[in-house]
Motif scaffolding. Structure first.
Motif, PDB file in Angstrom:
ATOM      1  N   GLY A  82      14.793 -18.729  36.055  1.00  0.00           N
ATOM      2  CA  GLY A  82      15.067 -20.111  36.431  1.00  0.00           C
ATOM      3  C   GLY A  82      14.371 -21.117  35.536  1.00  0.00           C
ATOM      4  N   ARG A  83      13.428 -20.656  34.743  1.00  0.00           N
ATOM      5  CA  ARG A  83      12.699 -21.527  33.812  1.00  0.00           C
ATOM      6  C   ARG A  83      13.592 -21.824  32.605  1.00  0.00           C
ATOM      7  NH1 ARG A  83       7.858 -22.941  31.955  1.00  0.00           N
ATOM      8  NH2 ARG A  83       7.284 -22.538  29.789  1.00  0.00           N
ATOM      9  N   TRP A  84      13.517 -23.049  32.090  1.00  0.00           N
ATOM     10  CA  TRP A  84      14.230 -23.372  30.860  1.00  0.00           C
ATOM     11  C   TRP A  84      13.465 -24.420  30.068  1.00  0.00           C
ATOM     12  CZ3 TRP A  84      18.000 -27.644  30.161  1.00  0.00           C
ATOM     13  CH2 TRP A  84      18.062 -28.520  31.247  1.00  0.00           C
ATOM     14  N   VAL A  85      13.630 -24.337  28.738  1.00  0.00           N
ATOM     15  CA  VAL A  85      12.798 -25.102  27.818  1.00  0.00           C
ATOM     16  C   VAL A  85      13.640 -25.559  26.634  1.00  0.00           C
ATOM     17  CG1 VAL A  85      10.811 -24.957  26.255  1.00  0.00           C
ATOM     18  CG2 VAL A  85      10.743 -23.766  28.461  1.00  0.00           C
ATOM     19  N   LYS A  86      13.409 -26.784  26.210  1.00  0.00           N
ATOM     20  CA  LYS A  86      14.036 -27.311  24.992  1.00  0.00           C
ATOM     21  C   LYS A  86      12.930 -27.743  24.032  1.00  0.00           C
ATOM     22  CE  LYS A  86      17.752 -29.853  25.101  1.00  0.00           C
ATOM     23  NZ  LYS A  86      18.763 -29.021  24.437  1.00  0.00           N
ATOM     24  N   ASP A  87      13.238 -27.617  22.738  1.00  0.00           N
ATOM     25  CA  ASP A  87      12.378 -28.130  21.673  1.00  0.00           C
ATOM     26  C   ASP A  87      10.975 -27.527  21.651  1.00  0.00           C
ATOM     27  OD1 ASP A  87      14.436 -29.831  20.713  1.00  0.00           O
ATOM     28  OD2 ASP A  87      13.996 -31.225  22.349  1.00  0.00           O
ATOM     29  N   GLN A  88      10.887 -26.224  21.924  1.00  0.00           N
ATOM     30  CA  GLN A  88       9.612 -25.522  21.813  1.00  0.00           C
ATOM     31  C   GLN A  88       9.307 -25.289  20.334  1.00  0.00           C
ATOM     32  OE1 GLN A  88       7.144 -24.162  24.119  1.00  0.00           O
ATOM     33  NE2 GLN A  88       6.195 -24.072  22.100  1.00  0.00           N
ATOM     34  N   GLU A  89       8.189 -25.806  19.860  1.00  0.00           N
ATOM     35  CA  GLU A  89       7.763 -25.574  18.481  1.00  0.00           C
ATOM     36  C   GLU A  89       7.454 -24.088  18.316  1.00  0.00           C
ATOM     37  OE1 GLU A  89       7.383 -27.634  15.710  1.00  0.00           O
ATOM     38  OE2 GLU A  89       8.444 -29.159  16.879  1.00  0.00           O
ATOM     39  N   ALA A  90       7.908 -23.517  17.205  1.00  0.00           N
ATOM     40  CA  ALA A  90       7.727 -22.092  16.963  1.00  0.00           C
ATOM     41  C   ALA A  90       7.593 -21.821  15.474  1.00  0.00           C
ATOM     42  CB  ALA A  90       8.914 -21.309  17.525  1.00  0.00           C
ATOM     43  N   ASN A  91       6.967 -20.702  15.160  1.00  0.00           N
ATOM     44  CA  ASN A  91       6.912 -20.206  13.788  1.00  0.00           C
ATOM     45  C   ASN A  91       8.054 -19.214  13.634  1.00  0.00           C
ATOM     46  OD1 ASN A  91       5.689 -17.834  11.887  1.00  0.00           O
ATOM     47  ND2 ASN A  91       5.146 -19.878  11.180  1.00  0.00           N
ATOM     48  N   ILE A  92       8.975 -19.494  12.716  1.00  0.00           N
ATOM     49  CA  ILE A  92      10.174 -18.668  12.525  1.00  0.00           C
ATOM     50  C   ILE A  92      10.201 -18.217  11.074  1.00  0.00           C
ATOM     51  CG2 ILE A  92      12.689 -18.621  12.645  1.00  0.00           C
ATOM     52  CD1 ILE A  92      12.480 -21.019  14.636  1.00  0.00           C
ATOM     53  N   VAL A  93      10.157 -16.890  10.868  1.00  0.00           N
ATOM     54  CA  VAL A  93      10.169 -16.362   9.507  1.00  0.00           C
ATOM     55  C   VAL A  93      11.104 -15.159   9.411  1.00  0.00           C
ATOM     56  CG1 VAL A  93       7.807 -17.135   8.994  1.00  0.00           C
ATOM     57  CG2 VAL A  93       8.186 -14.830   9.900  1.00  0.00           C
ATOM     58  N   MET A  94      11.531 -14.893   8.182  1.00  0.00           N
ATOM     59  CA  MET A  94      12.280 -13.671   7.905  1.00  0.00           C
ATOM     60  C   MET A  94      11.275 -12.664   7.336  1.00  0.00           C
ATOM     61  SD  MET A  94      15.657 -13.027   5.545  1.00  0.00           S
ATOM     62  CE  MET A  94      14.831 -12.926   3.958  1.00  0.00           C
ATOM     63  N   LEU A  95      11.165 -11.496   7.993  1.00  0.00           N
ATOM     64  CA  LEU A  95      10.235 -10.472   7.521  1.00  0.00           C
ATOM     65  C   LEU A  95      10.790  -9.726   6.316  1.00  0.00           C
ATOM     66  CD1 LEU A  95       9.045  -9.042  10.944  1.00  0.00           C
ATOM     67  CD2 LEU A  95       7.854 -10.658   9.451  1.00  0.00           C
ATOM     68  N   THR A  96      12.066  -9.401   6.405  1.00  0.00           N
ATOM     69  CA  THR A  96      12.817  -8.772   5.334  1.00  0.00           C
ATOM     70  C   THR A  96      14.283  -9.040   5.643  1.00  0.00           C
ATOM     71  OG1 THR A  96      13.043  -6.729   4.021  1.00  0.00           O
ATOM     72  CG2 THR A  96      12.986  -6.487   6.433  1.00  0.00           C
ATOM     73  N   GLU A  97      15.171  -8.710   4.764  1.00  0.00           N
ATOM     74  CA  GLU A  97      16.585  -9.041   4.962  1.00  0.00           C
ATOM     75  C   GLU A  97      17.061  -8.626   6.361  1.00  0.00           C
ATOM     76  OE1 GLU A  97      20.582  -7.250   3.204  1.00  0.00           O
ATOM     77  OE2 GLU A  97      19.497  -8.466   1.713  1.00  0.00           O
ATOM     78  N   GLY A  98      17.531  -9.610   7.140  1.00  0.00           N
ATOM     79  CA  GLY A  98      18.115  -9.355   8.454  1.00  0.00           C
ATOM     80  C   GLY A  98      17.132  -9.079   9.583  1.00  0.00           C
ATOM     81  N   ILE A  99      15.829  -9.249   9.348  1.00  0.00           N
ATOM     82  CA  ILE A  99      14.818  -9.022  10.393  1.00  0.00           C
ATOM     83  C   ILE A  99      13.917 -10.251  10.455  1.00  0.00           C
ATOM     84  CG2 ILE A  99      12.909  -7.575  11.193  1.00  0.00           C
ATOM     85  CD1 ILE A  99      14.256  -5.231   9.725  1.00  0.00           C
ATOM     86  N   TYR A 100      13.752 -10.789  11.679  1.00  0.00           N
ATOM     87  CA  TYR A 100      13.092 -12.074  11.865  1.00  0.00           C
ATOM     88  C   TYR A 100      11.987 -11.987  12.915  1.00  0.00           C
ATOM     89  CZ  TYR A 100      17.560 -12.979   9.718  1.00  0.00           C
ATOM     90  OH  TYR A 100      18.637 -12.922   8.880  1.00  0.00           O
ATOM     91  N   LYS A 101      10.903 -12.734  12.696  1.00  0.00           N
ATOM     92  CA  LYS A 101       9.812 -12.840  13.667  1.00  0.00           C
ATOM     93  C   LYS A 101       9.708 -14.297  14.094  1.00  0.00           C
ATOM     94  CE  LYS A 101       5.707 -10.667  14.117  1.00  0.00           C
ATOM     95  NZ  LYS A 101       6.026 -10.288  15.462  1.00  0.00           N
ATOM     96  N   VAL A 102       9.575 -14.474  15.402  1.00  0.00           N
ATOM     97  CA  VAL A 102       9.408 -15.808  15.971  1.00  0.00           C
ATOM     98  C   VAL A 102       8.222 -15.744  16.930  1.00  0.00           C
ATOM     99  CG1 VAL A 102      10.529 -17.680  17.228  1.00  0.00           C
ATOM    100  CG2 VAL A 102      11.916 -16.109  15.853  1.00  0.00           C
ATOM    101  N   ALA A 103       7.315 -16.705  16.839  1.00  0.00           N
ATOM    102  CA  ALA A 103       6.140 -16.719  17.712  1.00  0.00           C
ATOM    103  C   ALA A 103       5.799 -18.150  18.099  1.00  0.00           C
ATOM    104  CB  ALA A 103       4.957 -16.065  17.006  1.00  0.00           C
ATOM    105  N   TRP A 104       5.295 -18.302  19.333  1.00  0.00           N
ATOM    106  CA  TRP A 104       4.888 -19.620  19.801  1.00  0.00           C
ATOM    107  C   TRP A 104       3.929 -19.495  20.974  1.00  0.00           C
ATOM    108  CZ3 TRP A 104       9.798 -17.683  20.855  1.00  0.00           C
ATOM    109  CH2 TRP A 104      10.173 -17.599  22.199  1.00  0.00           C
ATOM    110  N   THR A 105       3.273 -20.609  21.278  1.00  0.00           N
ATOM    111  CA  THR A 105       2.433 -20.745  22.466  1.00  0.00           C
ATOM    112  C   THR A 105       3.012 -21.863  23.307  1.00  0.00           C
ATOM    113  OG1 THR A 105       0.453 -19.986  21.311  1.00  0.00           O
ATOM    114  CG2 THR A 105       0.115 -21.232  23.345  1.00  0.00           C
ATOM    115  N   GLU A 106       3.267 -21.569  24.573  1.00  0.00           N
ATOM    116  CA  GLU A 106       3.832 -22.556  25.493  1.00  0.00           C
ATOM    117  C   GLU A 106       2.735 -23.449  26.073  1.00  0.00           C
ATOM    118  OE1 GLU A 106       5.734 -20.140  28.465  1.00  0.00           O
ATOM    119  OE2 GLU A 106       7.331 -19.544  27.098  1.00  0.00           O
ATOM    120  N   PRO A 107       3.114 -24.595  26.618  1.00  0.00           N
ATOM    121  CA  PRO A 107       2.144 -25.440  27.314  1.00  0.00           C
ATOM    122  C   PRO A 107       1.466 -24.724  28.497  1.00  0.00           C
ATOM    123  CG  PRO A 107       4.105 -26.707  26.840  1.00  0.00           C
ATOM    124  CD  PRO A 107       4.412 -25.268  26.489  1.00  0.00           C
ATOM    125  N   THR A 108       2.083 -23.679  29.005  1.00  0.00           N
ATOM    126  CA  THR A 108       1.487 -22.891  30.089  1.00  0.00           C
ATOM    127  C   THR A 108       0.311 -22.052  29.599  1.00  0.00           C
ATOM    128  OG1 THR A 108       2.902 -20.985  29.657  1.00  0.00           O
ATOM    129  CG2 THR A 108       3.724 -22.629  31.232  1.00  0.00           C
TER     130      THR A 108
END
Length: 179
Positions: free
Chosen positions: A48-74
């Motif tokens: 039931g939780r939903w979030v817009k515009d969460q700042e995140a670190n988004i990178v491509m590790l290698t072709e076709g593989i991606y890492k995304v990380a963030w810390t929420e206000p919680t």
């Protein structure tokens, strides 16, 4: 569901995913741009939780593989590894103790309750953290384009992910039907 092949970071950005963790929790997630994500949670302890515009670190590790990380206000930390060409994902969520003890506080549109999240984060215990490492199967991949405000634009409801997967939620231009 799109069948595009993911190679570059640009292929990933603007993509809308629905995935189900092996523990049964269903999430919907959108790579809004190179530094922002939107998401809705459809299953699990914070469904039931939903979030817009969460700042995140988004990178491509290698072709076709991606890492995304963030810390929420919680105070919750999230790390996701996407392998979309294989429709797989691995995620680890680090929930503060207070979220495990009081998940109902977070089950809202977070953007309208940031102060409430900060207040709970300060009021309740952080440790021990609940660490949830899980693999997930991607059940939907949509090419929404970057910065599309229609992707995550309302609270989750029962059946929304089926509506999306079955083509009843977005039109051919990836705009919401029945706003």
């Amino acid at each position: 569901m799109t069948e595009k092949k993911f190679k570059t970071l640009d292929d990933f950005l603007g993509t809308h995913f629905i995935y189900t963790y092996d523990n049964g929790w269903e999430y919907e997630w959108y790579a809004k741009n190179d530094h922002t994500v939107d998401y809705r949670i459809h299953g699990g302890m914070v469904a039931g939780r939903w979030v817009k515009d969460q700042e995140a670190n988004i990178v491509m590790l290698t072709e076709g593989i991606y890492k995304v990380a963030w810390t929420e206000p919680t105070g919750t930390d999230v790390a996701l590894d996407f392998v979309p060409n294989e429709k797989k994902l691995n995620g680890t969520i680090f929930f503060p103790a207070w979220v495990k003890q009081h998940p109902e506080i977070t089950v809202t549109f977070q953007n309208e309750h940031i102060d409430r999240m900060h207040e709970a984060r300060e009021k309740y215990d952080t440790y021990p953290k609940l660490v949830v490492p899980e693999f997930a199967h991607i059940t939907y991949i949509g090419d929404a384009g970057q910065n599309n405000e229609d992707v995550i634009s309302e609270a989750p409801y029962d059946g929304i992910t089926d509506d999306i997967r079955e083509g009843r939620y977005f039109d051919e231009n990836y705009r919401r039907i029945n706003k």
